[in-house]
Design an enzyme around this catalytic site. Structure first.
Site, PDB file in Angstrom:
ATOM      1  N   PRO A  22     -12.325 -94.051  95.212  1.00 35.47           N
ATOM      2  CA  PRO A  22     -13.455 -93.914  96.146  1.00 35.47           C
ATOM      3  C   PRO A  22     -13.335 -92.571  96.867  1.00 35.47           C
ATOM      4  O   PRO A  22     -12.257 -92.223  97.351  1.00 35.47           O
ATOM      5  CB  PRO A  22     -13.246 -95.078  97.125  1.00 35.47           C
ATOM      6  CG  PRO A  22     -11.779 -95.393  97.045  1.00 35.47           C
ATOM      7  CD  PRO A  22     -11.350 -95.048  95.650  1.00 35.47           C
ATOM      8  N   CYS A 107      -7.324 -94.934 104.751  1.00 38.56           N
ATOM      9  CA  CYS A 107      -8.015 -93.742 105.248  1.00 38.56           C
ATOM     10  C   CYS A 107      -7.266 -93.164 106.452  1.00 38.56           C
ATOM     11  O   CYS A 107      -7.038 -93.862 107.438  1.00 38.56           O
ATOM     12  CB  CYS A 107      -9.460 -94.074 105.626  1.00 38.56           C
ATOM     13  SG  CYS A 107     -10.316 -92.622 106.271  1.00 38.56           S
ATOM     14  N   ASP A 210      -2.395 -87.230  92.999  1.00 38.27           N
ATOM     15  CA  ASP A 210      -2.006 -86.013  92.286  1.00 38.27           C
ATOM     16  C   ASP A 210      -1.999 -86.127  90.765  1.00 38.27           C
ATOM     17  O   ASP A 210      -1.234 -85.422  90.105  1.00 38.27           O
ATOM     18  CB  ASP A 210      -0.649 -85.494  92.778  1.00 38.27           C
ATOM     19  CG  ASP A 210      -0.691 -85.068  94.229  1.00 38.27           C
ATOM     20  OD1 ASP A 210      -1.798 -84.941  94.785  1.00 38.27           O
ATOM     21  OD2 ASP A 210       0.390 -84.866  94.824  1.00 38.27           O
ATOM     22  N   ARG A 233      -9.633 -86.428  93.052  1.00 40.68           N
ATOM     23  CA  ARG A 233     -10.059 -85.035  93.119  1.00 40.68           C
ATOM     24  C   ARG A 233     -10.150 -84.328  91.766  1.00 40.68           C
ATOM     25  O   ARG A 233     -11.038 -83.503  91.558  1.00 40.68           O
ATOM     26  CB  ARG A 233      -9.128 -84.264  94.065  1.00 40.68           C
ATOM     27  CG  ARG A 233      -9.303 -84.673  95.511  1.00 40.68           C
ATOM     28  CD  ARG A 233      -8.155 -84.192  96.373  1.00 40.68           C
ATOM     29  NE  ARG A 233      -6.893 -84.805  95.964  1.00 40.68           N
ATOM     30  CZ  ARG A 233      -5.706 -84.490  96.451  1.00 40.68           C
ATOM     31  NH1 ARG A 233      -5.614 -83.544  97.360  1.00 40.68           N
ATOM     32  NH2 ARG A 233      -4.620 -85.103  96.029  1.00 40.68           N
TER      33      ARG A 233
HETATM   34  C1  LIG Z   1     -13.413 -85.975  99.723  1.00 38.99           C
HETATM   35  C2  LIG Z   1     -12.558 -87.203  99.673  1.00 38.99           C
HETATM   36  C3  LIG Z   1     -13.056 -88.406 100.158  1.00 38.99           C
HETATM   37  C4  LIG Z   1     -12.261 -89.565 100.118  1.00 38.99           C
HETATM   38  N1  LIG Z   1     -12.782 -90.749 100.553  1.00 38.99           N
HETATM   39  C5  LIG Z   1     -12.043 -91.887 100.434  1.00 38.99           C
HETATM   40  C6  LIG Z   1     -12.587 -93.141 100.781  1.00 38.99           C
HETATM   41  O1  LIG Z   1     -13.742 -93.258 101.198  1.00 38.99           O
HETATM   42  N2  LIG Z   1     -11.788 -94.247 100.654  1.00 38.99           N
HETATM   43  C7  LIG Z   1     -10.485 -94.161 100.192  1.00 38.99           C
HETATM   44  O2  LIG Z   1      -9.795 -95.181 100.070  1.00 38.99           O
HETATM   45  N3  LIG Z   1      -9.965 -92.976  99.849  1.00 38.99           N
HETATM   46  C8  LIG Z   1     -10.711 -91.860  99.941  1.00 38.99           C
HETATM   47  N4  LIG Z   1     -10.182 -90.674  99.527  1.00 38.99           N
HETATM   48  C9  LIG Z   1      -8.841 -90.658  98.923  1.00 38.99           C
HETATM   49  C10 LIG Z   1      -8.919 -90.835  97.411  1.00 38.99           C
HETATM   50  O3  LIG Z   1      -9.471 -92.081  97.058  1.00 38.99           O
HETATM   51  C11 LIG Z   1      -7.513 -90.719  96.767  1.00 38.99           C
HETATM   52  O4  LIG Z   1      -6.698 -91.741  97.284  1.00 38.99           O
HETATM   53  C12 LIG Z   1      -6.847 -89.365  97.059  1.00 38.99           C
HETATM   54  O5  LIG Z   1      -7.742 -88.298  96.880  1.00 38.99           O
HETATM   55  C13 LIG Z   1      -5.615 -89.154  96.158  1.00 38.99           C
HETATM   56  O6  LIG Z   1      -5.973 -89.195  94.804  1.00 38.99           O
HETATM   57  P1  LIG Z   1      -6.171 -87.831  93.940  1.00 38.99           P
HETATM   58  O7  LIG Z   1      -4.927 -87.021  94.095  1.00 38.99           O
HETATM   59  O8  LIG Z   1      -6.404 -88.309  92.542  1.00 38.99           O
HETATM   60  O9  LIG Z   1      -7.359 -87.126  94.528  1.00 38.99           O
HETATM   61  C14 LIG Z   1     -10.945 -89.514  99.579  1.00 38.99           C
HETATM   62  C15 LIG Z   1     -10.463 -88.288  99.098  1.00 38.99           C
HETATM   63  C16 LIG Z   1     -11.246 -87.144  99.132  1.00 38.99           C
HETATM   64  C17 LIG Z   1     -10.691 -85.863  98.578  1.00 38.99           C
END
Ligand SMILES: Cc1cc2nc3c(=O)[nH]c(=O)nc-3n(C[C@H](O)[C@H](O)[C@H](O)COP(=O)(O)O)c2cc1C
Length: 335
Positions: A22, A107, A210, A233
């Protein structure tokens, strides 16, 4: 390698076990549809919605609730600090017939933490348990999942305790972003904690944090033993990452996206945004600029296009700038 979120009359099964994280402001209906059409993603997740907005008929929240049948299986994420209100929000999710309901306990944003929602609940596991139990009762057919972090900070890693609470309350699966709330997005996600959580609970564990390249999906599954991988991301710069990882999971090689595929995805996203945001021209232009910015990262002369679209006034001007850019790329390549 199918993964099932079970324990209810309407279990959610998806294959491959790859989940779109999300992301508020990003994983809207257009983005989710786009990823579905590209393939490889098992479960897509909506942007988080507050239990307050969901239960008070807030107009902005209602927009966030839009989804298309083509997106299924689809997960919604709710957040809040009050068990009663979270139960009412969960009832609404049950009515909406979304496939999975997720609770946000990760969050790290200050305004959410201060209200004792999101990762703030990792400070108060009794309250977290109350919220999970209340939501579970309100979701007789929809699988409930919980997403959290390692803990508030490095002195308080209580993810195993929270994972066990989830298991005890009948949660179908948990997802963990392997950073603390204090870290926000700094440092590196420490996957060894995902392995520890997996050993401690018997419900499916989705690893997160990551995953940058398709190969990282295989590495996370292998290093942690987790049941599924959640990607956030990296999908913004490379929306093909799910499809590429799915190929690797099936033992097949993948090719990086070509310029023609990039052009096609920009145009497809453009049309989806035009269809779905036509009543909000400013939102529409911001979204068009934002996603084109991501998809042209790492592309030769991509900055040229990004600079140009930053000041364009209309979708038509945007469309011709994109077409001109790809045409000039084609000519440069042919020269
Ligand atoms: C712009 C943005 C918005 C996010 N919004 C949420 C959210 O609404 N709910 C949530 O549980 N995590 C949120 N996250 C965290 C992501 O779900 C995820 O846990 C985090 O980016 C790590 O994963 P990644 O390294 O694959 O990006 C958000 C991250 C980003 C960058």
């Amino acid at each position: 390698m199918a993964l099932t979120y079970g324990g209810t009359p309407r279990p959610a099964t998806f294959d491959p076990p790859l989940v779109l994280a999300p992301m508020a402001g990003i994983t809207d209906m257009t983005y989710r549809l786009l990823l579905r059409r590209l393939g490889g993603v098992g479960l897509v997740t909506m942007e988080f919605v507050s239990s307050e907005g969901l239960t008070r008929g807030n107009a902005r929240t209602e927009r966030l609730l839009r989804y298309d049948e083509e997106e299924r299986p689809l997960s919604i994420q709710i957040y809040g600090s009050d068990a009663g209100r979270m139960a009412v929000a969960a009832e609404r999710v049950e009515e909406l017939a979304i496939d999975v309901c997720d609770i946000n306990m990760g969050c790290p944003a200050n305004k959410v933490l201060k209200g004792c929602a999101g990762a703030g609940l990792m400070r108060d596991l009794d309250r977290a348990r109350g919220i999970i139990a209340a939501a579970k009762r309100a979701l007789p057919t929809t699988p409930l999942t919980v997403k959290f972090r390692l803990g508030i900070d490095d002195t308080r890693h209580n993810y195993i305790e929270l994972g066990k609470i989830c298991e005890g309350e009948g949660v179908a699966a948990v997802a963990m972003h392997a950073r603390t709330a204090k870290q926000m997005y700094t440092g590196r996600a420490d996957w060894s904690h995902i392995a520890r959580l997996k050993e401690a609970v018997s419900i499916p564990v989705i690893g997160n944090g990551d995953v940058e390249r398709p190969e990282d999906v295989l590495a996370m599954l292998e290093k942690t033993g987790c049941d599924g991988v959640m990607i956030g991301r990296a999908s913004m710069k490379n929306p093909w990452i799910f499809k590429q990882a799915a190929l690797l999971l099936a033992g097949k090689p993948y090719e990086p996206a070509t310029m023609d595929e990039r052009r096609a995805i920009i145009l497809e996203h453009f049309h989806l945004i035009l269809q779905n945001e036509a009543d909000q021209p400013r939102v529409m232009m911001t979204k068009l600029r934002t996603f084109t910015g991501w998809y042209t990262h790492g592309v030769p002369n991509g900055t040229e296009l990004r600079r140009r679209i930053s000041s364009l006034p209309s979708p038509a001007a945007f469309l011709s700038a994109v077409e001109e850019f790809f045409e000039s790329q084609r000519q440069r390549a042919a020269a």
